[in-house]
Design an enzyme around this catalytic site. Sequence first.
Site, PDB file in Angstrom:
ATOM      1  N   SER A 281     -37.676  42.359 180.735  1.00 54.75           N
ATOM      2  CA  SER A 281     -36.555  41.705 181.437  1.00 54.75           C
ATOM      3  C   SER A 281     -35.234  42.426 181.195  1.00 54.75           C
ATOM      4  O   SER A 281     -34.387  42.498 182.089  1.00 54.75           O
ATOM      5  CB  SER A 281     -36.445  40.232 181.019  1.00 54.75           C
TER       6      SER A 281
ATOM      7  N   HIS B 267     -34.106  43.412 172.048  1.00 59.16           N
ATOM      8  CA  HIS B 267     -33.387  42.558 172.996  1.00 59.16           C
ATOM      9  C   HIS B 267     -34.262  42.156 174.185  1.00 59.16           C
ATOM     10  O   HIS B 267     -33.996  41.152 174.833  1.00 59.16           O
ATOM     11  CB  HIS B 267     -32.098  43.245 173.462  1.00 59.16           C
TER      12      HIS B 267
ATOM     13  N   ARG C 174     -33.423  48.997 169.514  1.00 60.66           N
ATOM     14  CA  ARG C 174     -32.700  47.758 169.774  1.00 60.66           C
ATOM     15  C   ARG C 174     -33.021  47.186 171.163  1.00 60.66           C
ATOM     16  O   ARG C 174     -33.115  45.971 171.338  1.00 60.66           O
ATOM     17  CB  ARG C 174     -31.192  48.014 169.658  1.00 60.66           C
TER      18      ARG C 174
ATOM     19  N   ASP D  12     -41.263  41.391 178.174  1.00 61.28           N
ATOM     20  CA  ASP D  12     -41.653  41.417 179.591  1.00 61.28           C
ATOM     21  C   ASP D  12     -40.806  42.410 180.384  1.00 61.28           C
ATOM     22  O   ASP D  12     -40.814  42.390 181.613  1.00 61.28           O
ATOM     23  CB  ASP D  12     -41.524  40.014 180.209  1.00 61.28           C
TER      24      ASP D  12
ATOM     25  N   ASN E  38     -25.168  42.411 175.205  1.00 57.96           N
ATOM     26  CA  ASN E  38     -25.681  43.663 175.781  1.00 57.96           C
ATOM     27  C   ASN E  38     -24.630  44.528 176.466  1.00 57.96           C
ATOM     28  O   ASN E  38     -24.705  45.755 176.421  1.00 57.96           O
ATOM     29  CB  ASN E  38     -26.779  43.348 176.810  1.00 57.96           C
TER      30      ASN E  38
ATOM     31  N   ASP F 223     -35.164  54.774 156.653  1.00 62.07           N
ATOM     32  CA  ASP F 223     -35.560  54.659 155.249  1.00 62.07           C
ATOM     33  C   ASP F 223     -35.161  53.281 154.735  1.00 62.07           C
ATOM     34  O   ASP F 223     -34.813  52.411 155.529  1.00 62.07           O
ATOM     35  CB  ASP F 223     -34.865  55.773 154.444  1.00 62.07           C
TER      36      ASP F 223
ATOM     37  N   HIS G 108     -31.474  48.124 161.012  1.00 68.19           N
ATOM     38  CA  HIS G 108     -30.087  48.589 160.863  1.00 68.19           C
ATOM     39  C   HIS G 108     -29.964  49.729 159.860  1.00 68.19           C
ATOM     40  O   HIS G 108     -28.864  50.086 159.463  1.00 68.19           O
ATOM     41  CB  HIS G 108     -29.165  47.418 160.500  1.00 68.19           C
TER      42      HIS G 108
ATOM     43  N   ASP H  15     -25.794  51.822 158.518  1.00 68.46           N
ATOM     44  CA  ASP H  15     -26.210  52.239 157.179  1.00 68.46           C
ATOM     45  C   ASP H  15     -25.301  53.400 156.784  1.00 68.46           C
ATOM     46  O   ASP H  15     -25.474  54.525 157.259  1.00 68.46           O
ATOM     47  CB  ASP H  15     -27.685  52.661 157.217  1.00 68.46           C
TER      48      ASP H  15
ATOM     49  N   VAL I 216     -35.767  37.649 174.536  1.00 66.58           N
ATOM     50  CA  VAL I 216     -35.344  36.881 175.709  1.00 66.58           C
ATOM     51  C   VAL I 216     -36.535  36.752 176.643  1.00 66.58           C
ATOM     52  O   VAL I 216     -36.937  37.714 177.288  1.00 66.58           O
ATOM     53  CB  VAL I 216     -34.156  37.571 176.415  1.00 66.58           C
TER      54      VAL I 216
ATOM     55  N   GLY J 171     -39.600  36.667 175.923  1.00 62.33           N
ATOM     56  CA  GLY J 171     -40.737  37.479 175.500  1.00 62.33           C
ATOM     57  C   GLY J 171     -40.631  38.930 175.932  1.00 62.33           C
ATOM     58  O   GLY J 171     -39.718  39.331 176.659  1.00 62.33           O
TER      59      GLY J 171
HETATM   60  C1  HEM Z   1     -30.957  39.615 162.602  1.00 66.64           C
HETATM   61  C2  HEM Z   1     -30.119  39.488 163.600  1.00 66.64           C
HETATM   62  C3  HEM Z   1     -29.419  40.658 164.231  1.00 66.64           C
HETATM   63  C4  HEM Z   1     -28.100  40.721 164.534  1.00 66.64           C
HETATM   64  C5  HEM Z   1     -27.071  39.625 164.329  1.00 66.64           C
HETATM   65  C6  HEM Z   1     -27.853  42.032 165.071  1.00 66.64           C
HETATM   66  C7  HEM Z   1     -26.622  42.467 165.524  1.00 66.64           C
HETATM   67  C8  HEM Z   1     -26.337  43.754 165.895  1.00 66.64           C
HETATM   68  C9  HEM Z   1     -25.029  44.226 166.277  1.00 66.64           C
HETATM   69  C10 HEM Z   1     -23.775  43.373 166.370  1.00 66.64           C
HETATM   70  C11 HEM Z   1     -25.138  45.547 166.531  1.00 66.64           C
HETATM   71  C12 HEM Z   1     -24.013  46.486 166.979  1.00 66.64           C
HETATM   72  C13 HEM Z   1     -23.869  46.411 168.491  1.00 66.64           C
HETATM   73  C14 HEM Z   1     -22.606  47.055 168.999  1.00 66.64           C
HETATM   74  O1  HEM Z   1     -21.680  47.250 168.223  1.00 66.64           O
HETATM   75  O2  HEM Z   1     -22.540  47.374 170.215  1.00 66.64           O
HETATM   76  C15 HEM Z   1     -26.510  45.924 166.310  1.00 66.64           C
HETATM   77  C16 HEM Z   1     -27.005  47.199 166.446  1.00 66.64           C
HETATM   78  C17 HEM Z   1     -28.331  47.526 166.263  1.00 66.64           C
HETATM   79  N1  HEM Z   1     -29.357  46.636 166.068  1.00 66.64           N
HETATM   80 FE1  HEM Z   1     -29.199  44.722 165.532  1.00 66.64          FE
HETATM   81  N2  HEM Z   1     -29.010  42.743 165.078  1.00 66.64           N
HETATM   82  C18 HEM Z   1     -29.997  41.946 164.587  1.00 66.64           C
HETATM   83  C19 HEM Z   1     -31.340  42.278 164.478  1.00 66.64           C
HETATM   84  C20 HEM Z   1     -31.885  43.464 164.903  1.00 66.64           C
HETATM   85  C21 HEM Z   1     -33.293  43.714 165.029  1.00 66.64           C
HETATM   86  C22 HEM Z   1     -34.396  42.701 164.760  1.00 66.64           C
HETATM   87  C23 HEM Z   1     -33.421  45.007 165.450  1.00 66.64           C
HETATM   88  C24 HEM Z   1     -34.672  45.782 165.781  1.00 66.64           C
HETATM   89  C25 HEM Z   1     -35.869  45.496 165.302  1.00 66.64           C
HETATM   90  C26 HEM Z   1     -32.095  45.550 165.556  1.00 66.64           C
HETATM   91  C27 HEM Z   1     -31.799  46.847 165.871  1.00 66.64           C
HETATM   92  C28 HEM Z   1     -30.517  47.354 165.992  1.00 66.64           C
HETATM   93  C29 HEM Z   1     -30.228  48.769 166.079  1.00 66.64           C
HETATM   94  C30 HEM Z   1     -31.232  49.885 165.922  1.00 66.64           C
HETATM   95  C31 HEM Z   1     -28.847  48.880 166.276  1.00 66.64           C
HETATM   96  C32 HEM Z   1     -28.029  50.155 166.510  1.00 66.64           C
HETATM   97  C33 HEM Z   1     -28.031  50.446 168.001  1.00 66.64           C
HETATM   98  C34 HEM Z   1     -27.305  51.700 168.431  1.00 66.64           C
HETATM   99  O3  HEM Z   1     -26.783  52.459 167.608  1.00 66.64           O
HETATM  100  O4  HEM Z   1     -27.253  51.921 169.667  1.00 66.64           O
HETATM  101  N3  HEM Z   1     -31.183  44.576 165.255  1.00 66.64           N
HETATM  102  N4  HEM Z   1     -27.222  44.812 165.932  1.00 66.64           N
HETATM  103 CA    CA Z   2     -31.090  54.878 156.934  1.00 65.20          CA
HETATM  104 CA    CA Z   3     -37.705  39.848 177.837  1.00 63.48          CA
END
Ligand code: HEM
Ligand code: CA
Ligand code: CA
Length: 302
Positions: A52, A42, A38, A50, A70, A230, A169, A222, A46, A48
């Site tokens: 940041s 992030h 994640r 880089d 964040n 998976d 996710h 998940d 933002v 690109g």
């Molecule tokens: C499509 C739009 C997306 C939204 C709205 C979104 C939103 C979120 C939110 C709300 C969380 C939980 C954060 C928290 O409760 O503190 C989360 C967790 C996460 N997101 Fe996304 N996300 C998106 C796309 C992505 C993408 C593109 C990736 C990576 C390629 C990603 C990877 C993750 C991962 C791995 C977690 C779990 C992090 C952890 O357990 O520390 N997400 N996301």
């Molecule tokens: Ca899984």
């Molecule tokens: Ca950046």
Amino acid sequence: QLDYYFYDRTCPRLPMIVKFGVWAALKNDTRMAASLLRLHFHDCFVNGCDGSVLLDDMKDFKGEKNALPNRNSVRGFEVIDTIKEEVGRACPATVSCVDILTLVAREAVVQSGGFPWPVLLGRRDGLMASEKAANEQLPSPLEPLENITAKFASNGLDLKDVVVLSGAHTIGFAQCFTFKRRLFDFKGSGNPDPTLDSSLLSSLRSTCPNTDSSDSKLSPLDSATSSTFDNAYYKNLVTNSGLLESDQALMGDPRSAGLVSSYSKYPFLFSKDFGESMAKLGNIGVLTGQVGQIRKKCGSVN
Ligand code: HEM
Ligand SMILES: [Ca+2]
Ligand SMILES: [Ca+2]
């Protein structure tokens, strides 16, 4: 200008150091794989890729660590710092923080059971960060698919990339406040979200009771396999068992729903497409040549 062999001569041990560093971090905390993946997302969304997101607040700008998406949410900075130090001992002033983060993200996926993809290298670290840009450009789980798709489009990514990258996710956790309105009073209806499976609903209500004090409790993104990379995420969506509104919303548009259905049936197709979309993600707005710098410490500019 990026290439696959960028550090082959200057830092041959880089891949092993990254692999070991991620392994050591996951040994203590399997969730760290998700957090590192994640962090890379992030960063790239933002200004690109880089580095940041790694910067602390500096004299002339506020960093992104405290931006709303964040703060108290992204994690893993210590893992990047530790790997950076190790890389710096093996190859001083050679490897950028952003390349380390990009390699770490892939390694986190692989060590969680996902497939690797080729990663171009040679990105340079940026000189600034923007809290404002992070607030504006990162997607919110409460915004509609159209808005999320628009944010991806401004980074050169399309609807397919939204569906594929949301598959991240398949690992990790979310805090109750990010999905709680689905459980009790969905959009002022007084009822739960009708697109939420009833048995998942009752288990989420027990993790996230309707009180402010449950806001930071964690639930797996998940519910089937929260630490394995998976295609269970897509199987969940097909059975109304996505956690975030923005996850389940992928079933609300026929084009994205079609892709979800394919990935739920063909795990290999998901792995292939995930690698391709991750490569696109990792190439957003990169700095090369003499632009930017190789940071000495990832938390501050030189
Ligand atoms: C499509 C739009 C997306 C939204 C709205 C979104 C939103 C979120 C939110 C709300 C969380 C939980 C954060 C928290 O409760 O503190 C989360 C967790 C996460 N997101 Fe996304 N996300 C998106 C796309 C992505 C993408 C593109 C990736 C990576 C390629 C990603 C990877 C993750 C991962 C791995 C977690 C779990 C992090 C952890 O357990 O520390 N997400 N996301
Ligand atoms: Ca899984
Ligand atoms: Ca950046």
